[in-house]
Design an enzyme around this catalytic site. Sequence first.
Site, PDB file in Angstrom:
ATOM      1  CE  LYS A  58      -4.495  -1.416  -0.123  1.00 22.98           C
ATOM      2  NZ  LYS A  58      -5.341  -0.906  -0.877  1.00 22.98           N
ATOM      3  CB  SER A 316      -0.977  -8.039  -1.382  1.00 22.16           C
ATOM      4  OG  SER A 316      -2.110  -8.753  -0.745  1.00 22.16           O
TER       5      SER A 316
END
Length: 423
Positions: A58, A316
């Site tokens: 992110k 992720s």
Amino acid sequence: MSSKPELPVTLADIEQAAKVLQPVIARTPIEHSRVLSLHAGAEVFLKCENLQRAGSFKIRGAYVRMAKLTDEERARGVVAASAGNHAQGVAQAASHLGIKARIYMPRGVALPKLAATEDHGAQVVLHGDTVDEALAEAQKFADETGAVFVHPFDHPDIIAGQGTIGLEILEQLPQVETVLMGVGGGGLLAGVAIAIKEKARQLGREIKVVGVQAENAAAYPPSLAADALVPLDTVHTIADGIAVGKPGQLPFAIIKELVDEVVTVSEDALAQALVVLLERNKLVVEPAGAVGVAALLEDRLQEHGINPATTVVILSGGNIDPLLMLKVIQRGLNAAGRFLTVRIMLPDRPGALATISRVIAESDANVTRLDHTRIGGSLSMGDVAITIDLETKGHKHSEQVLDNLRAEGFDPHITNSAGGSVA
């Protein structure tokens, strides 16, 4: 192909984002996974964004978005909403750029994610029970105060930043044939799809790009089928990082044009994926970061006619609450047939429990908990219920333990769910 609409993010945007991020992010490694390769019948590699700064991908999108703000916008501060990873990315980017940040997070957010966000200097406000509710409140605050709203996925700069992972994958593993990753709102999948597909086109190659959602939080399959954004009535999954009830408008436009397939996985497969990554690959990954591995364990690519070939799975994120990890590991062991709970009804006579213990010991299983109950609505006078938690070695071993108990005249009933394949 020439009739496709112009996309809101280009390969040039992603390449420019990579230059902006170069001094800020870590270039995360790609690791080969022997156990997943054997299971999939293909070469499987893991892109370890769980080792990225702030523990997830992110920071890439958040920093690109905020680095482009004018001095006047930076003075107004930023506001965002997230279950944790986007919050940490925005907080870290804000700290690096000297911008005041306010982050809305849903109640019940994992404490490590909340603490990490605050540690980067952001003001955290708990609101709502879902990411969508927190997003609405963050947008309201932006409208009322003039703070810049940094959306977790529905902005071109965010998508471009996330897409830099695709560039790295192609540089680190040029022979890749399939790229697999989780999808919530869709920013990561959209950005990586642009990078991978455009680069592949330039090279005259075809590379498959596949998104994965938890089946209890899967807004993309119905939306793609309807060619419109279809919100879910409820979202319930251990993969809180992708628990998004409605696709992002910009990501959806990209994904429907470029992505080959969006598949779903079960909660048991998610839990099992975490155990495989922890036990066999020595990697701590949160459920949202492990959905690609879950898809391989459940053979979801083959079900949709996609040959895994040389596959890269994007892990992720790695920001998982230790308490959740305990629960997920137990569920993962259960799904792999390595944790078994059985209930046995029998007459309350001396020696029965000793016989059960002997059979279990001779079956090479390990008792971790035993409950001996004489009172209950389903029990007759003179009967007793024995509930036993066992550690076993897989589904075949569990069945052997049960068969051995039956051979001694007992009637064991499984009280937990033990589906899934052996890890």
